[in-house]
Design a protein around this motif. Structure first.
Motif, PDB file in Angstrom:
ATOM      1  N   GLY A  91      -7.990  -2.207 -10.640  1.00  0.00           N
ATOM      2  CA  GLY A  91      -8.983  -1.787  -9.654  1.00  0.00           C
ATOM      3  C   GLY A  91      -8.469  -1.907  -8.236  1.00  0.00           C
ATOM      4  N   ASP A  92      -9.303  -2.382  -7.341  1.00  0.00           N
ATOM      5  CA  ASP A  92      -9.061  -2.367  -5.903  1.00  0.00           C
ATOM      6  C   ASP A  92      -8.079  -3.455  -5.463  1.00  0.00           C
ATOM      7  N   ARG A  96       0.823  -1.223   0.000  1.00  0.00           N
ATOM      8  CA  ARG A  96       0.000   0.000   0.000  1.00  0.00           C
ATOM      9  C   ARG A  96       0.852   1.265   0.000  1.00  0.00           C
ATOM     10  N   GLU A 122      -7.362  -4.208  -2.456  1.00  0.00           N
ATOM     11  CA  GLU A 122      -7.921  -4.947  -1.317  1.00  0.00           C
ATOM     12  C   GLU A 122      -8.728  -6.158  -1.788  1.00  0.00           C
ATOM     13  N   ASN A 123      -9.395  -6.032  -2.937  1.00  0.00           N
ATOM     14  CA  ASN A 123     -10.118  -7.178  -3.501  1.00  0.00           C
ATOM     15  C   ASN A 123      -9.153  -8.295  -3.889  1.00  0.00           C
TER      16      ASN A 123
END
Length: 141
Positions: A108-109, A34, A111-112
């Motif tokens: 995209g995300d 992150r 976290e997904n």
């Protein structure tokens, strides 16, 4: 800010002596993913596992990878991979597992992606075993 050239030592420092705790190292790796890295124009993540004989002995490798794509003066320069790789004795249960799951910063995300990996049997089953070692290394590919 972390530089690509310092990523390996930075991650090693964050992990410290937690080299047998796969779950804790995974959490540290996710936190590291992150964080922005100076000099990184694009990045990808990879979770991979399987039986390989890189050393002449078949072992089970359980590997978290952050891939850095570096450009210099708007020209592609190189791609580097930082591996956080656990090595296990290849039990009958582990011999059945193999995975290669990629995430690219355009997907995209993040976290997904982490949730997807954590739900894989290829991720969950090795957590029951104690690794032989943890290898953290960075290479140009």
């Amino acid at each position: 800010m972390i530089k690509v050239s310092d990523a390996e030592s930075y991650l090693k420092d964050k992990i410290g002596d937690k080299t047998n705790n796969v779950v804790e190292v995974w959490e540290i790796f996710k936190s590291f993913c992150r964080e922005p890295v100076e000099g990184e124009d694009e990045f990808a993540l990879l979770f991979q596992c399987g039986i390989y004989d890189f050393t002449g002995e078949e072992l089970f490798y359980f590997d978290f990878v952050r891939q850095f794509t570096v450009y210099e003066d708007e020209e592609y320069s190189r791609t580097e991979q930082l591996h956080c790789e656990f090595v296990f004795k290849p039990t009958d249960e582990l011999k059945k597992l193999e995975a290669s799951e990629w995430y690219f910063d355009t997907d995209g995300d993040m976290e997904n992606f982490f949730a997807h990996v954590e739900n894989l049997k290829e991720f969950q089953i090795p957590l029951k075993s104690i690794p032989l070692q943890l290898n953290i290394y960075q290479e140009v590919i």
